[in-house]
Design an enzyme around this catalytic site. Structure first.
Site, PDB file in Angstrom:
ATOM      1  N   LYS A  66       0.864  -1.193   0.000  1.00 49.44           N
ATOM      2  CA  LYS A  66       0.000   0.000   0.000  1.00 49.44           C
ATOM      3  C   LYS A  66       0.895   1.235   0.000  1.00 49.44           C
ATOM      4  CE  LYS A  66      -1.551  -2.292   3.554  1.00 49.44           C
ATOM      5  NZ  LYS A  66      -1.952  -2.496   4.959  1.00 49.44           N
TER       6      LYS A  66
ATOM      7  N   ASP B 103      -6.409  -0.747   7.504  1.00 47.80           N
ATOM      8  CA  ASP B 103      -7.221  -1.837   8.082  1.00 47.80           C
ATOM      9  C   ASP B 103      -8.399  -2.181   7.162  1.00 47.80           C
ATOM     10  OD1 ASP B 103      -5.543  -1.387  10.239  1.00 47.80           O
ATOM     11  OD2 ASP B 103      -7.026  -0.226  11.367  1.00 47.80           O
TER      12      ASP B 103
HETATM   13  P1  ADP Z   1      -1.862   2.687   6.183  1.00 48.22           P
HETATM   14  O1  ADP Z   1      -3.144   3.230   6.744  1.00 48.22           O
HETATM   15  O2  ADP Z   1      -1.643   1.240   6.543  1.00 48.22           O
HETATM   16  O3  ADP Z   1      -0.659   3.555   6.417  1.00 48.22           O
HETATM   17  P2  ADP Z   1      -1.975   3.708   3.460  1.00 48.22           P
HETATM   18  O4  ADP Z   1      -1.883   5.102   3.982  1.00 48.22           O
HETATM   19  O5  ADP Z   1      -0.936   3.288   2.500  1.00 48.22           O
HETATM   20  O6  ADP Z   1      -2.046   2.601   4.608  1.00 48.22           O
HETATM   21  O7  ADP Z   1      -3.410   3.579   2.802  1.00 48.22           O
HETATM   22  C1  ADP Z   1      -4.058   2.350   2.579  1.00 48.22           C
HETATM   23  C2  ADP Z   1      -5.010   2.509   1.416  1.00 48.22           C
HETATM   24  O8  ADP Z   1      -5.971   3.538   1.730  1.00 48.22           O
HETATM   25  C3  ADP Z   1      -4.360   2.959   0.125  1.00 48.22           C
HETATM   26  O9  ADP Z   1      -3.839   1.868  -0.621  1.00 48.22           O
HETATM   27  C4  ADP Z   1      -5.524   3.629  -0.588  1.00 48.22           C
HETATM   28  O10 ADP Z   1      -6.345   2.641  -1.198  1.00 48.22           O
HETATM   29  C5  ADP Z   1      -6.300   4.274   0.554  1.00 48.22           C
HETATM   30  N1  ADP Z   1      -5.866   5.674   0.741  1.00 48.22           N
HETATM   31  C6  ADP Z   1      -5.075   6.152   1.737  1.00 48.22           C
HETATM   32  N2  ADP Z   1      -4.882   7.488   1.585  1.00 48.22           N
HETATM   33  C7  ADP Z   1      -5.559   7.845   0.462  1.00 48.22           C
HETATM   34  C8  ADP Z   1      -5.758   9.083  -0.244  1.00 48.22           C
HETATM   35  N3  ADP Z   1      -5.192  10.236   0.154  1.00 48.22           N
HETATM   36  N4  ADP Z   1      -6.519   9.065  -1.359  1.00 48.22           N
HETATM   37  C9  ADP Z   1      -7.102   7.920  -1.794  1.00 48.22           C
HETATM   38  N5  ADP Z   1      -6.963   6.727  -1.172  1.00 48.22           N
HETATM   39  C10 ADP Z   1      -6.201   6.675  -0.061  1.00 48.22           C
END
Ligand code: ADP
Length: 305
Positions: A223, A256
């Site tokens: 991710k 999550d």
């Molecule tokens: P974590 O919460 O584990 O740090 P991420 O920040 O990489 O994970 O986000 C997990 C997923 O949430 C991403 O792969 C995406 O699908 C979605 N997501 C997170 N932030 C954004 C955003 N700014 N715009 C669109 N989708 C988002």
């Protein structure tokens, strides 16, 4: 397929509009995933494995879990303990978290090895995170990883989100070492690039993917916030673009909820790129609402078909 999520659910105190008045809820990374899974795939049995106390707040937590559709039959009750608690403080719209979880019953979840083995035996897909490992003592971590190893040998699939939280570990080195031990036990690794880059010095998402592949995971999904999701299985690799969002309200539980989309896909045998696209829609929904658990509406569910 029956899914088992293992970890800690805590009582949450979230600020309301009235000063010094908080609203209580229940959340925690692995529980959040179980909660989204039940909504996304009501036909898939989802069970939660943790330990709670024998007090009123512990029973309340179990009641809320059951009401949400998560099976709590495997939850251990530890006398004279209680659940962990965290309080959210808002400062100019920025959320900060204060935790009281040092003595939580969940820290003892791996103490009863038979109960752990039994819960895994009842399941086909087992999910835990780096936070699950972080709250255990070294003996508990060994017990959890050993149980997961045996389950994998018995043909179960093991999914793991490293969910790096350095403040829960004695040192960054202890964290990275334990995370890579868990990586060696799992089939499906679900890391988030930003955290991995910081603590493992990965230069790019491909480096994160390769590190988990080298550790032994056969499906790796990296991710990366709003950036494309990178994946590799035994026989395919590629990336899936994240649909852009007009606004992001609160990124709590983005990962999550995303994981729930992936696990639901594994449980129902969907092709991985489809599951990733669905996981992105679900996470996109979660980040547009406040808090960890944002109820799914029918249009989103239809959109996720
Ligand atoms: P974590 O919460 O584990 O740090 P991420 O920040 O990489 O994970 O986000 C997990 C997923 O949430 C991403 O792969 C995406 O699908 C979605 N997501 C997170 N932030 C954004 C955003 N700014 N715009 C669109 N989708 C988002």
């Amino acid at each position: 397929m029956r899914i088992l999520a293992i970890g800690e659910c805590m009582a949450e105190m979230a600020p309301t509009d009235a000063p010094i008045t908080y609203q209580m809820g229940f959340a925690g990374d692995t529980f959040n995933t179980a909660w989204y899974l039940v909504q996304l795939s009501p036909e898939t049995p989802v069970s939660y494995f943790t330990a709670v106390g024998d007090d009123a707040i512990s029973s309340r937590m179990l009641g809320v879990m059951r009401e949400s559709g998560v099976d709590t039959q495997q939850v251990r009750i530890v006398p004279n303990r209680s659940v962990g608690l965290y309080l959210i403080t808002l400062d100019n719209g920025e959320r900060s978290f204060t935790y009281w979880r040092g003595q939580s019953a969940a820290r003892l979840l791996a103490q009863d090895k038979q109960a752990l083995a039994h819960a895994m035996k009842q399941s086909d897909l087992i999910y835990f995170s780096g936070i699950t490992l972080a709250i255990l003592d070294p003996e508990g971590r060994d017990a959890l990883l050993e149980a997961a190893r045996s389950a994998r040998r018995a043909g179960k699939r093991i999914a793991f989100d490293p969910n790096l939280r350095p403040h829960l570990w004695a040192s960054p080195a202890e964290m990275t070492e334990n995370i890579m031990q868990a990586a060696a036990v799992c089939d499906i690794a679900l890391p988030s690039f930003e955290d991995e880059a910081r603590w493992f010095s990965d230069m790019n998402p491909a480096a994160t993917l390769q590190r988990y592949a080298n550790a032994g995971a056969d499906t790796i999904i990296v991710k990366n916030g709003a950036e494309a999701v990178l994946y590799r299985t035994r026989d395919a690799e590629g990336s899936v673009n994240v649909p852009p969002l007009a606004s992001v309200v609160d990124t709590t539980a983005a990962g999550d909820s995303f994981n729930a989309g992936i696990l639901a896909g594994v449980a129902t045998g969907r092709p991985l790129p489809d599951s990733i696209a669905r996981a992105c829609k679900l996470a996109g929904h979660a980040v547009q609402g406040k808090g960890a658990l944002v109820p799914l509406d029918q249009s989103l569910l239809d959109n996720c078909q």
